[in-house]
Design a protein around this motif. Structure first.
Motif, short mmCIF file in Angstrom:
data_model
loop_
_atom_site.label_atom_id
_atom_site.label_comp_id
_atom_site.label_asym_id
_atom_site.label_seq_id
_atom_site.Cartn_x
_atom_site.Cartn_y
_atom_site.Cartn_z
N PRO A 69 0.82 -1.22 0.00
CA PRO A 69 0.00 0.00 0.00
C PRO A 69 0.86 1.27 0.00
CG PRO A 69 -0.83 -1.59 1.59
CD PRO A 69 0.47 -2.12 1.08
N GLU A 70 0.39 2.27 -0.73
CA GLU A 70 1.15 3.51 -0.90
C GLU A 70 1.49 4.17 0.44
OE1 GLU A 70 0.44 7.75 -3.10
OE2 GLU A 70 -0.27 5.94 -4.11
N ARG A 71 0.56 4.16 1.36
CA ARG A 71 0.81 4.78 2.67
C ARG A 71 1.94 4.04 3.41
NH1 ARG A 71 -3.47 5.94 7.57
NH2 ARG A 71 -1.90 6.66 9.03
N ALA A 98 5.23 4.94 1.85
CA ALA A 98 5.61 6.31 2.21
C ALA A 98 6.16 6.36 3.63
CB ALA A 98 4.41 7.25 2.07
N GLU A 99 5.51 5.67 4.56
CA GLU A 99 5.98 5.65 5.94
C GLU A 99 7.34 4.98 6.05
OE1 GLU A 99 2.95 3.93 8.43
OE2 GLU A 99 1.54 5.54 7.99
N MET A 100 7.52 3.89 5.34
CA MET A 100 8.81 3.21 5.37
C MET A 100 9.91 4.08 4.76
SD MET A 100 8.04 -0.76 4.51
CE MET A 100 9.78 -1.08 4.48
N GLY A 101 9.59 4.69 3.64
CA GLY A 101 10.56 5.54 2.98
C GLY A 101 11.02 6.70 3.86
N THR A 102 10.12 7.23 4.65
CA THR A 102 10.45 8.31 5.57
C THR A 102 11.35 7.82 6.70
OG1 THR A 102 8.37 9.42 5.09
CG2 THR A 102 9.47 10.06 7.11
N ALA A 103 11.11 6.61 7.16
CA ALA A 103 11.85 6.07 8.31
C ALA A 103 13.20 5.46 7.91
CB ALA A 103 11.00 5.02 9.01
N MET A 104 13.38 5.12 6.64
CA MET A 104 14.59 4.41 6.21
C MET A 104 15.76 5.36 5.97
SD MET A 104 12.86 1.73 3.57
CE MET A 104 14.36 0.84 3.19
N HIS A 105 16.95 4.82 6.15
CA HIS A 105 18.15 5.54 5.75
C HIS A 105 19.18 4.53 5.26
CE1 HIS A 105 19.34 4.47 9.85
NE2 HIS A 105 20.58 4.56 9.42
N SER A 106 20.06 5.00 4.42
CA SER A 106 21.10 4.16 3.85
C SER A 106 22.37 4.26 4.69
CB SER A 106 21.39 4.63 2.41
OG SER A 106 22.40 3.84 1.86
#
Length: 70
Positions: free
Chosen positions: A17-19, A22-30
């Protein structure tokens, strides 16, 4: 937002799901590590989930006799 490189390696996230994406993308870092660097030790807390994009990880424990158990 999840990067194209991440989705290429983990295509499941392209269909989540898009939400959620989006939440994962905000919380992730490389994060990059040098070769042979210890990044986790037994009994360390684990505050996150790691997704390996490239390279390898070696996981082992030391047995009572001092030998590595992989």
């Amino acid at each position: 937002m999840l990067t194209k490189e991440f989705i290429k390696h983990f295509p499941y996230f392209n269909t989540c799901p898009e939400r959620m994406a989006a939440e994962m993308g905000t919380a992730m870092h490389s994060q990059a590590f040098q070769r042979d660097k210890t990044i986790f030790r037994e009994n360390d807390s684990c505050p996150a989930v790691a997704f390996l994009i490239s390279g390898s990880i070696r996981i082992y424990l030391l047995g009572e006799d001092g030998r590595e158990i992989t």
